[in-house]
Design an enzyme around this catalytic site. Structure first.
Site, short mmCIF file in Angstrom:
data_model
loop_
_atom_site.label_atom_id
_atom_site.label_comp_id
_atom_site.label_asym_id
_atom_site.label_seq_id
_atom_site.Cartn_x
_atom_site.Cartn_y
_atom_site.Cartn_z
N HIS A 48 0.82 -1.22 0.00
CA HIS A 48 0.00 0.00 0.00
C HIS A 48 0.86 1.27 0.00
O HIS A 48 0.71 2.12 -0.89
CB HIS A 48 -0.99 -0.04 1.17
CG HIS A 48 -1.67 1.24 1.46
ND1 HIS A 48 -2.49 1.88 0.55
CD2 HIS A 48 -1.67 2.03 2.56
CE1 HIS A 48 -2.96 3.00 1.08
NE2 HIS A 48 -2.46 3.12 2.30
N GLU A 76 0.19 5.46 13.05
CA GLU A 76 -1.13 4.96 13.40
C GLU A 76 -1.14 3.46 13.63
O GLU A 76 -1.69 2.97 14.60
CB GLU A 76 -2.12 5.27 12.26
CG GLU A 76 -3.02 6.46 12.47
CD GLU A 76 -3.65 6.53 13.83
OE1 GLU A 76 -2.99 7.10 14.72
OE2 GLU A 76 -4.78 6.04 14.01
N ASP A 77 -0.53 2.71 12.72
CA ASP A 77 -0.71 1.26 12.71
C ASP A 77 0.37 0.48 13.43
O ASP A 77 0.18 -0.68 13.76
CB ASP A 77 -0.79 0.75 11.25
CG ASP A 77 -2.05 1.25 10.56
OD1 ASP A 77 -2.87 1.89 11.24
OD2 ASP A 77 -2.19 0.99 9.35
N ASP A 259 -25.17 14.78 -26.11
CA ASP A 259 -25.19 15.24 -27.49
C ASP A 259 -24.13 16.29 -27.77
O ASP A 259 -24.01 16.76 -28.88
CB ASP A 259 -26.58 15.80 -27.85
CG ASP A 259 -27.40 14.70 -28.52
OD1 ASP A 259 -26.82 13.60 -28.69
OD2 ASP A 259 -28.56 14.94 -28.84
MN MN Z 1 -2.96 4.48 4.05
#
Ligand code: MN
Length: 713
Positions: A48, A76-77, A259
């Site tokens: 990612h 964060e992760d 159109d």
């Molecule tokens: Mn991410």
């Protein structure tokens, strides 16, 4: 799935080896941090960040943005702190990663339309560095491209958020390719059947039109070739969601929208854009009112192009856009396209310099054309608002001026909440009431049954609403209560400075009081308690007086200010003093201590009153910058603004805004707001501007407010 090897190869096209190595290092760091983690697709997580970096490389973003892309989910992760990233890489990378992480934490689903607008502003306000937004948008794009691996409920939530918040932001900063893709991806998820029906209808329709469209393209190409204009003529497709939106919002039928043929012509120079449009109007009949010159007057996000509508072969309406390659890149990638053109130069990438450059870049584009008010407006367009946006615990968004504290927030919610405020939680953690708030935070006010209102709050409440609320409450206090309050506050402030009130000799105290302009200690304490004087300031006055050895001969000891006092000292918006100006301090009900220029008309009537005014001096420079307004009168020749901007930014000065007075003569009046450090800095700028061609005069404006009011007319 792209490998790091392939990405590095792409990067070496425009970054030198050292910078590519930094991105590689970030990749390795991310690999280790995310090891054992997987995407819902089953791929290793690190695929990612690589994909996000790869998207950014197509805009030729710098190595810090790419490193941040690699690391964007690390805080964060994986729980790796920001400080480690700063140590391993640099402060910019750490700030970018931190900025993206903060956006991730925003809870932005299920919003009304009105709130969505505020949320967009909140996101922009939270990202003082534009690169945070660009990284975040690339992150969102990759997540949208791989949304099918999530469950339906999550898909819908993310798609809605994309449609309401991120796609409009991409549009706002001109990243139109990304904007269109985000919208179509989200549309497909939210209304799969409508998306299917519409795309197949578009396909069918285009199939039928292909022959005519080809013919028109050929005819145009041939004409331009004959005229010696190198041009690329291509058909232009509307994206599916925009067709859907037009049908829905403007109640048009599918046929009505489809159109119209859309054609884009890319030529080599702006001059050839104009020549091209001449030839097209010669070949086909133009439709009245459809010609738009966005080259002379770019849209606020920097978009430039010539638009026209003509009646083509067999009476079919054709929409034509004509632009140069650079204008086309700007139209597709907006702010990000600046990296495309500026990535060659080595100057550093701090946000101020870049923002400045963005303005300068707009100015350069305009160099060959007449100046217009619309253009000036486009420069002023605020990407980063001066307001902050915070949440109540219920998720409501409150807008306040930047610098506001929890006390301001409490009073903004309700006056009673303000009076009864005991403490606050910022993002669920207890925090002092005096801390300036930041966009995106959730603020919870803890209240007490009995009012808590304290004159001490006047040391850090900044909004008029809060200050008035506090003072109004205090004015109802009994004198004895006010004195008690005042004594507590003054004691506190003096103790911080190493002095005890009761240890000051009577004789000296009398002189101090005279110096400050009150008749007795009780009166002074009372005034502090009632919020008429600010405890910290009085304490500073007292210490300043006591430190001065020569008090017998000195009448009044000036208070020393540097600009780093924080919120207790304000600078008057009417005369905008800067270090080096002769200044005077003035106590006001709304804003506490306000520093004016001595010459300011607004304090003329009170300046001799020691109760209200007292002398101040500039201390050591604090490094902060001050706003100052100047007026430039000049003959409005092409390139004037570009030259002015180049001279000013060349002196490391930020241009906060530019306004022009509406004059119909050749002489134009420009009002510029600049950020300077002091008078010496300002006079350098003024001297330099005088040397610019066509400049008739340049002066500093002292009565700021009146000027602005006049300019609004
Ligand atoms: Mn991410």
């Amino acid at each position: 799935m792209e490998s790091i090897g392939a990405l590095s190869k792409k990067l070496s096209d425009y970054l030198d080896p050292k910078k590519v190595r930094q991105v590689n290092k970030a990749y390795n760091f991310a690999c280790e941090a995310h090891s054992g983690q997987f995407r819902s697709s089953g791929d290793p997580y690190v695929t990612h960040p690589i994909a996000v970096a790869s998207i950014l490389s197509s805009f030729r973003m710098d190595e810090d943005s790419l490193s941040a892309a690699m690391l964007h989910d690390v805080i964060e992760d994986t729980g790796i702190p920001k400080a480690i990233i700063e140590k391993k890489f640099n402060r910019d990378v750490a700030n970018l990663v931190d900025g993206v992480s903060k956006l991730d934490k925003l809870s932005i689903s299920n919003r009304t339309e009105a709130e969505a607008e505020n949320l967009q502003k909140m996101v922009l306000a939270m990202s003082k560095d534009i690169r945070v937004i660009v990284v975040k948008l690339a992150d969102r794009l990759h997540n949208m491209r791989t949304l099918m691996y999530l469950n339906r409920e999550k898909q819908i939530k993310i798609a809605k958020e994309t449609l309401e918040i991120y796609a409009p932001i991409a549009h706002r900063i001109g990243m139109n390719n990304l904007y269109r893709e985000l919208e179509d991806l989200a549309f497909k998820v939210i209304y799969p059947k409508r998306y299917e029906r519409l795309t197949s209808a578009v396909k069918k329709n285009r199939g039928g039109q292909k022959r005519i469209l080809n013919k028109i393209q050929k005819e145009l190409s041939k004409r331009l070739l004959d005229q010696g204009i190198p041009a690329l003529v291509e058909g232009r497709e509307k994206h599916t969601y925009s067709i859907y939106r037009k049908m829905k919002e403007r109640h048009r039928s599918f046929e009505e929208i489809m159109d119209v043929y859309a054609i884009k012509i890319i030529v080599d120079t702006p001059e050839n854009c104009y020549r091209t449009i001449g030839h097209i109007h010669n070949l086909y009949k133009p439709v009245e009112g459809r010609f738009k010159d966005y080259i002379a007057i770019p849209k606020s996000n920097g978009y430039q192009s010539l638009h026209t509508g003509v009646v083509g072969l067999k009476g079919f309406p054709v929409e034509v856009q004509i632009k140069t390659q650079e204008m086309n890149d700007m139209a597709e990638n907006g702010i990000a396209s600046h990296w495309l053109y500026k990535s060659g130069d080595k100057s550093d990438f701090n946000p101020q310099i870049r923002a400045r450059r963005w303005v300068a870049g707009l100015l350069e584009m305009r160099e060959n054309y007449d100046s217009t008010e619309e253009f000036i407006d486009s420069i002023k367009t605020d990407i980063f608002p001066d307001e902050i946006y915070v949440f109540t615990p219920q998720g409501k968004i409150i807008e306040m001026s930047s610098g506001s504290t929890a006390i301001d927030f409490a009073y903004a919610v309700h006056t009673d909440i303000g009076h009864h405020c005991r403490a606050c939680r910022i993002n669920k953690r207890l925090a002092p009431l005096s801390v300036p708030l930041e966009s995106g935070q959730t603020i919870e006010i803890l209240t007490e049954k009995v009012p808590q209102t304290s004159p001490a709050w006047l040391n850090f409440a900044v909004t008029p609403r809060a200050r008035n609320g506090i003072r109004h409450y205090l004015s109802n206090l009994k004198t004895s209560e006010a004195r008690k309050f005042g004594k507590k506050l003054l004691d506190q402030s003096l103790t911080n400075m190493g002095i005890k009130l009761r240890e000051i000799e009577k004789n000296e105290l009398r002189k101090v009081l005279k110096n400050i302009g009150v008749r007795s200690l009780n009166k002074l304490l009372e005034e502090i308690g009632l919020g008429q004087r600010v405890g910290n300031i009085v304490a500073q006055q007292i210490t300043g007086f006591l430190k001065d050895d020569d008090i017998e001969h000195k009448e009044i000891v000036p208070l020393e200010i540097t600009g780093s006092e924080g919120l207790i000292v304000n600078y008057a918006i009417c005369c905008k003093p800067i270090p080096g100006d002769s200044v005077i301090g003035h106590f006001t009900a709304e804003r506490g201590l306000v520093i004016h220029q001595e010459r300011c008309k607004n304090i003329l009537s009170v300046r001799e009153d020691p109760q209200q005014c007292f002398p101040v001096n500039w201390g050591k420079p604090s490094g902060r910058s001050f706003l100052v307004q100047i007026k430039v009168i000049a003959r409005d020749e092409p390139g004037l603004l570009a030259n002015l901007a180049a001279v000013i930014t060349g002196l490391e000065t930020n241009i906060a805004s530019i306004q022009t007075m509406d004059t119909n003569t050749e002489i134009h009046e420009f009002i510029l707001d600049l950020e300077v450090s002091d008078r010496t800095h300002l006079s350098k700028i003024l001297r330099k501007i005088r040397t610019v061609n066509n400049v008739v005069s340049v002066t500093r404006i002292h009565d700021w407010e009146m000027r602005q009011a006049a300019a609004l007319h």
